[in-house]
Design a protein around this motif. Structure first.
Motif, PDB file in Angstrom:
ATOM      1  N   ALA A 381     -72.651  62.526  -0.902  1.00 53.11           N
ATOM      2  CA  ALA A 381     -72.612  62.366  -2.359  1.00 53.11           C
ATOM      3  C   ALA A 381     -71.189  62.123  -2.848  1.00 53.11           C
ATOM      4  CB  ALA A 381     -73.204  63.612  -3.029  1.00 53.11           C
ATOM      5  N   VAL A 382     -70.244  62.912  -2.326  1.00 51.01           N
ATOM      6  CA  VAL A 382     -68.843  62.738  -2.731  1.00 51.01           C
ATOM      7  C   VAL A 382     -68.337  61.361  -2.300  1.00 51.01           C
ATOM      8  CG1 VAL A 382     -66.490  63.603  -2.415  1.00 51.01           C
ATOM      9  CG2 VAL A 382     -68.375  65.208  -2.727  1.00 51.01           C
ATOM     10  N   GLY A 383     -68.717  60.951  -1.081  1.00 46.95           N
ATOM     11  CA  GLY A 383     -68.311  59.633  -0.601  1.00 46.95           C
ATOM     12  C   GLY A 383     -68.893  58.512  -1.445  1.00 46.95           C
ATOM     13  N   ALA A 384     -70.164  58.685  -1.865  1.00 51.08           N
ATOM     14  CA  ALA A 384     -70.805  57.651  -2.690  1.00 51.08           C
ATOM     15  C   ALA A 384     -70.108  57.500  -4.032  1.00 51.08           C
ATOM     16  CB  ALA A 384     -72.280  57.994  -2.896  1.00 51.08           C
ATOM     17  N   MET A 385     -69.569  58.609  -4.561  1.00 51.57           N
ATOM     18  CA  MET A 385     -68.894  58.560  -5.864  1.00 51.57           C
ATOM     19  C   MET A 385     -67.437  58.160  -5.735  1.00 51.57           C
ATOM     20  SD  MET A 385     -70.476  61.845  -7.914  1.00 51.57           S
ATOM     21  CE  MET A 385     -70.100  63.062  -6.641  1.00 51.57           C
ATOM     22  N   ASP A 386     -66.974  57.967  -4.496  1.00 49.19           N
ATOM     23  CA  ASP A 386     -65.586  57.590  -4.248  1.00 49.19           C
ATOM     24  C   ASP A 386     -64.617  58.585  -4.891  1.00 49.19           C
ATOM     25  OD1 ASP A 386     -63.631  56.023  -3.085  1.00 49.19           O
ATOM     26  OD2 ASP A 386     -63.470  54.664  -4.793  1.00 49.19           O
ATOM     27  N   GLY A 387     -65.009  59.878  -4.823  1.00 49.74           N
ATOM     28  CA  GLY A 387     -64.113  60.933  -5.292  1.00 49.74           C
ATOM     29  C   GLY A 387     -64.082  61.149  -6.787  1.00 49.74           C
ATOM     30  N   ARG A 388     -64.944  60.440  -7.568  1.00 50.71           N
ATOM     31  CA  ARG A 388     -64.938  60.628  -9.024  1.00 50.71           C
ATOM     32  C   ARG A 388     -66.373  60.599  -9.543  1.00 50.71           C
ATOM     33  NH1 ARG A 388     -60.383  61.033 -11.427  1.00 50.71           N
ATOM     34  NH2 ARG A 388     -58.460  60.341 -10.436  1.00 50.71           N
ATOM     35  N   THR A 395     -81.267  74.429  -7.785  1.00 53.02           N
ATOM     36  CA  THR A 395     -82.375  75.035  -7.047  1.00 53.02           C
ATOM     37  C   THR A 395     -83.528  75.281  -8.010  1.00 53.02           C
ATOM     38  OG1 THR A 395     -81.570  77.306  -7.405  1.00 53.02           O
ATOM     39  CG2 THR A 395     -80.834  76.166  -5.404  1.00 53.02           C
ATOM     40  N   ARG A 396     -84.754  75.206  -7.473  1.00 55.19           N
ATOM     41  CA  ARG A 396     -85.924  75.438  -8.311  1.00 55.19           C
ATOM     42  C   ARG A 396     -87.106  75.767  -7.409  1.00 55.19           C
ATOM     43  NH1 ARG A 396     -85.931  69.296  -9.056  1.00 55.19           N
ATOM     44  NH2 ARG A 396     -87.605  68.558  -7.676  1.00 55.19           N
ATOM     45  N   PRO A 397     -88.118  76.455  -7.930  1.00 58.95           N
ATOM     46  CA  PRO A 397     -89.334  76.679  -7.151  1.00 58.95           C
ATOM     47  C   PRO A 397     -90.161  75.400  -7.102  1.00 58.95           C
ATOM     48  CG  PRO A 397     -89.548  77.640  -9.337  1.00 58.95           C
ATOM     49  CD  PRO A 397     -88.142  77.130  -9.238  1.00 58.95           C
ATOM     50  N   ASP A 398     -90.905  75.234  -6.010  1.00 58.01           N
ATOM     51  CA  ASP A 398     -91.764  74.053  -5.859  1.00 58.01           C
ATOM     52  C   ASP A 398     -93.015  74.492  -5.109  1.00 58.01           C
ATOM     53  OD1 ASP A 398     -92.967  71.621  -5.401  1.00 58.01           O
ATOM     54  OD2 ASP A 398     -91.121  70.578  -4.900  1.00 58.01           O
ATOM     55  N   GLY A 399     -93.941  75.109  -5.840  1.00 56.41           N
ATOM     56  CA  GLY A 399     -95.137  75.636  -5.197  1.00 56.41           C
ATOM     57  C   GLY A 399     -94.781  76.766  -4.247  1.00 56.41           C
ATOM     58  N   ASP A 400     -95.208  76.622  -2.983  1.00 56.74           N
ATOM     59  CA  ASP A 400     -94.898  77.641  -1.975  1.00 56.74           C
ATOM     60  C   ASP A 400     -93.587  77.326  -1.267  1.00 56.74           C
ATOM     61  OD1 ASP A 400     -95.693  75.406  -0.605  1.00 56.74           O
ATOM     62  OD2 ASP A 400     -97.039  76.465   0.778  1.00 56.74           O
ATOM     63  N   ARG A 401     -92.765  76.498  -1.901  1.00 48.49           N
ATOM     64  CA  ARG A 401     -91.489  76.106  -1.307  1.00 48.49           C
ATOM     65  C   ARG A 401     -90.341  76.315  -2.289  1.00 48.49           C
ATOM     66  NH1 ARG A 401     -92.431  70.875   2.548  1.00 48.49           N
ATOM     67  NH2 ARG A 401     -94.261  71.669   3.611  1.00 48.49           N
ATOM     68  N   LEU A 402     -89.154  76.279  -1.718  1.00 49.65           N
ATOM     69  CA  LEU A 402     -87.923  76.312  -2.507  1.00 49.65           C
ATOM     70  C   LEU A 402     -87.280  74.939  -2.406  1.00 49.65           C
ATOM     71  CD1 LEU A 402     -85.205  79.062  -2.446  1.00 49.65           C
ATOM     72  CD2 LEU A 402     -84.565  76.695  -2.042  1.00 49.65           C
ATOM     73  N   ALA A 403     -86.918  74.387  -3.552  1.00 47.51           N
ATOM     74  CA  ALA A 403     -86.320  73.049  -3.562  1.00 47.51           C
ATOM     75  C   ALA A 403     -84.837  73.148  -3.889  1.00 47.51           C
ATOM     76  CB  ALA A 403     -87.019  72.154  -4.580  1.00 47.51           C
ATOM     77  N   VAL A 404     -84.034  72.419  -3.119  1.00 46.95           N
ATOM     78  CA  VAL A 404     -82.601  72.291  -3.370  1.00 46.95           C
ATOM     79  C   VAL A 404     -82.333  70.819  -3.667  1.00 46.95           C
ATOM     80  CG1 VAL A 404     -80.274  72.484  -2.423  1.00 46.95           C
ATOM     81  CG2 VAL A 404     -81.992  74.226  -1.886  1.00 46.95           C
ATOM     82  N   VAL A 405     -81.721  70.554  -4.809  1.00 46.26           N
ATOM     83  CA  VAL A 405     -81.441  69.181  -5.233  1.00 46.26           C
ATOM     84  C   VAL A 405     -79.938  68.943  -5.196  1.00 46.26           C
ATOM     85  CG1 VAL A 405     -81.695  67.472  -7.069  1.00 46.26           C
ATOM     86  CG2 VAL A 405     -83.446  69.253  -6.756  1.00 46.26           C
ATOM     87  N   ILE A 406     -79.527  67.911  -4.478  1.00 48.50           N
ATOM     88  CA  ILE A 406     -78.131  67.470  -4.455  1.00 48.50           C
ATOM     89  C   ILE A 406     -78.090  66.127  -5.183  1.00 48.50           C
ATOM     90  CG2 ILE A 406     -76.113  66.954  -3.041  1.00 48.50           C
ATOM     91  CD1 ILE A 406     -77.098  69.790  -2.643  1.00 48.50           C
ATOM     92  N   GLU A 407     -77.439  66.121  -6.342  1.00 48.38           N
ATOM     93  CA  GLU A 407     -77.451  64.924  -7.192  1.00 48.38           C
ATOM     94  C   GLU A 407     -76.030  64.408  -7.399  1.00 48.38           C
ATOM     95  OE1 GLU A 407     -78.054  64.135 -11.911  1.00 48.38           O
ATOM     96  OE2 GLU A 407     -79.595  65.365 -10.933  1.00 48.38           O
ATOM     97  N   ASP A 408     -75.858  63.103  -7.342  1.00 46.12           N
ATOM     98  CA  ASP A 408     -74.545  62.511  -7.610  1.00 46.12           C
ATOM     99  C   ASP A 408     -74.682  61.374  -8.618  1.00 46.12           C
ATOM    100  OD1 ASP A 408     -74.519  59.724  -6.293  1.00 46.12           O
ATOM    101  OD2 ASP A 408     -75.215  60.961  -4.629  1.00 46.12           O
ATOM    102  N   THR A 409     -73.548  60.993  -9.175  1.00 43.52           N
ATOM    103  CA  THR A 409     -73.523  59.926 -10.197  1.00 43.52           C
ATOM    104  C   THR A 409     -72.947  58.636  -9.617  1.00 43.52           C
ATOM    105  OG1 THR A 409     -71.378  60.764 -10.978  1.00 43.52           O
ATOM    106  CG2 THR A 409     -73.351  61.553 -12.111  1.00 43.52           C
ATOM    107  N   GLY A 410     -73.147  58.441  -8.320  1.00 48.10           N
ATOM    108  CA  GLY A 410     -72.648  57.240  -7.666  1.00 48.10           C
ATOM    109  C   GLY A 410     -73.489  56.013  -7.981  1.00 48.10           C
ATOM    110  N   PRO A 411     -73.211  54.908  -7.282  1.00 50.53           N
ATOM    111  CA  PRO A 411     -73.884  53.643  -7.598  1.00 50.53           C
ATOM    112  C   PRO A 411     -75.337  53.569  -7.142  1.00 50.53           C
ATOM    113  CG  PRO A 411     -72.434  53.374  -5.710  1.00 50.53           C
ATOM    114  CD  PRO A 411     -72.182  54.758  -6.248  1.00 50.53           C
TER     115      PRO A 411
END
Length: 479
Positions: A381-388, A395-411
């Motif tokens: 993610a950091v590489g996709a954003m080129d450092g900016r 994190t959030r519940p997802d039924g019988d699972r735990l969801a981890v979301v890694i989000e970036d503002t890259g292209p």
């Protein structure tokens, strides 16, 4: 099954299968002699992990091939193509590989197969196709060795990057502690000098007693000094500097920032002035200033060494060196330790936003392996954003699972590449800058946990969603 009489094995029958169409009559006769035609009722033919005893070639019907993903069966192939084969196809490699079925096969409506026992299949391959056998073995073991070597290289590269980042992070508080210790030594020398003046009788015992009380009060104020805005800090420095200068205190504008940092004001200085005679005010203020500076330096040393301790703790949490392979862990602790370890690479140009659902329970996981997943996703993610840009970890519940979301503002990931990003060795980075193993490794680790990874991407927003079960996969033990 399409119905009708079960065919009898014959060279003419086998010659209609693409797998055997180039064999001569003697070879086809040998296959019929050692092999057999079998009809299978609807249901499982073999299960993943069982000893691989037979090689199956489909004559009629439909087969479904599945592999286990955690505790779930994932369908990999469904075919009615005549001549399709499965089963003990690695038997020719002998005991150099585990001779177990690598997946499961079932038939939904019954099917007919030509079947070879694994031992006969291995013998015929060795007798009839020695050169092909060597080529297949070379391809199999070569790919496996390449995967192992590149896996190790990827981990070493990640370790080197993390080590560099950790070294950088440790260097700042360590250097601060060294500097503060040096300055503290200088202040202690000056305090000893002031103690000599006191011993010479320059201070009346009653006045000295009052000054010691003021000194203790100042130490207490330092411990609870408020945080001022830059404007408030500047205004207070002006007030204190002017007061000190008006009372003939040498170095007034040097002392003022120290008193402000300690949370002291003009009222406190007035209290000191009312306690001592004017001729010893400067000396008394200087003595109190040394006390305050000493306390501030000790606070700085404490803060710096605490920072070092926290970094070492984060590294320990990240590596999980002293933990069981599977343990109940708070995923937020794992994410935080990863972000600390990668803080040098994240840099100041990327804003990190944490959106944690703290109501989520700890989960049984291979913690060190999941940290590798977070590392790969955050690094990408950091590489996709080129450092900016903005990196959001949610994190959030997802039924019988735990969801981890890694989000970036890259292209974003182009549509034509999105379907390939989890392939081994595939990379979008320039030649020499990536091995293409990060997401493949991540997928395998999450799959081992019985979870999955999904990706949604458009310009300005790319989300990798990792879902892992809230309970341990069947058969896994944990602390």
């Amino acid at each position: 099954m399409s119905g009708g009489a079960v065919p009898v094995c014959s060279p003419d029958l086998l010659r209609t299968l693409f797998l055997f169409e180039k064999l001569d009559d003697d070879q086809l006769d040998e296959l019929c002699r050692v092999g057999r035609i079998e009809t299978v009722e609807p249901g499982p033919v073999y299960r993943e992990g069982e000893p691989a005893t037979c090689f199956y070639v489909l004559l009629d019907g439909t087969v479904v091939l599945t592999v286990l993903s955690g505790t779930r069966e994932v369908e990999m192939s469904r075919t009615s193509h005549r001549g399709s084969y499965a089963g003990a196809w690695t038997a020719y490699m002998g005991d150099r590989v585990p001779q177990v079925y690598s997946g499961s096969m079932m038939v939904p409506e019954g099917a007919t197969f030509f079947v070879l026992d694994a031992g006969d299949f291995a013998r015929l391959m060795a007798d009839w196709f020695p050169m092909a056998l060597h080529l297949l073995e070379g391809l199999f073991f070569g790919n496996r060795n390449a995967r192992e070597i590149l896996d190790q290289r990827e981990r070493l590269l990640a370790l080197g990057s993390l080590s560099a980042g950790l070294t950088h992070e440790l260097n700042n508080p360590a250097a601060a502690a060294v500097r503060a210790t040096s300055e503290l030594r200088d202040r202690v020398v000056k305090m000893r000098h002031k103690l000599g003046l006191i011993a010479s009788g320059a201070y009346d015992p009653a006045v000295l007693h009052l000054l010691i009380g003021i000194q203790e009060d100042a130490v207490g104020v330092v411990a609870s000094a408020p945080t001022l805005s830059p404007l408030e800090e500047s205004d207070r420095e002006d007030e204190l500097g002017a007061w000190l200068e008006n009372h003939g205190i040498a170095g007034a504008w040097t002392l003022a920032p120290t008193f402000v940092q300690a949370g002291l004001d003009v009222a406190w200085l007035e209290r000191v002035a009312s306690t001592v005679d004017p001729e010893i005010l400067a000396s008394a203020v200087g003595w109190l200033a040394h006390t305050i500076e000493t306390e501030l330096l000790m606070n700085e040393i404490t803060e710096s060494t605490s920072r070092i301790t926290n970094l070492v703790g984060a590294a320990k949490q990240y590596s999980q060196l002293d933990r069981a392979p599977v343990q109940v862990s708070d995923v937020h602790d794992l994410l935080d330790s990863t972000l600390v370890m990668l803080s040098g690479k994240i840099g100041t140009g990327v804003e990190v936003v944490k959106d944690y659902d703290r109501t989520l329970p700890p989960i049984p996981v291979h913690a060190a392996e999941l940290n590798q997943v977070w590392t790969n996703l955050v690094d990408n993610a950091v590489g996709a954003m080129d450092g900016r840009g903005t990196l959001t970890v949610r994190t959030r519940p997802d039924g019988d699972r735990l969801a981890v979301v890694i989000e970036d503002t890259g292209p974003g990931i182009p549509d034509d590449l999105r379907g390939r990003i989890f392939e081994p060795f595939f990379t979008t980075k320039p030649v020499g800058e990536g091995t293409g193993l990060g997401l493949d490794i991540s997928w395998r680790i999450v799959d081992r946990h019985g979870g999955d990874i999904r990706v949604e991407s458009r310009p300005g927003k790319t989300e990798f969603v990792v879902r892992v079960p809230l309970t341990a996969p069947e058969g896994e033990e944990h602390d």
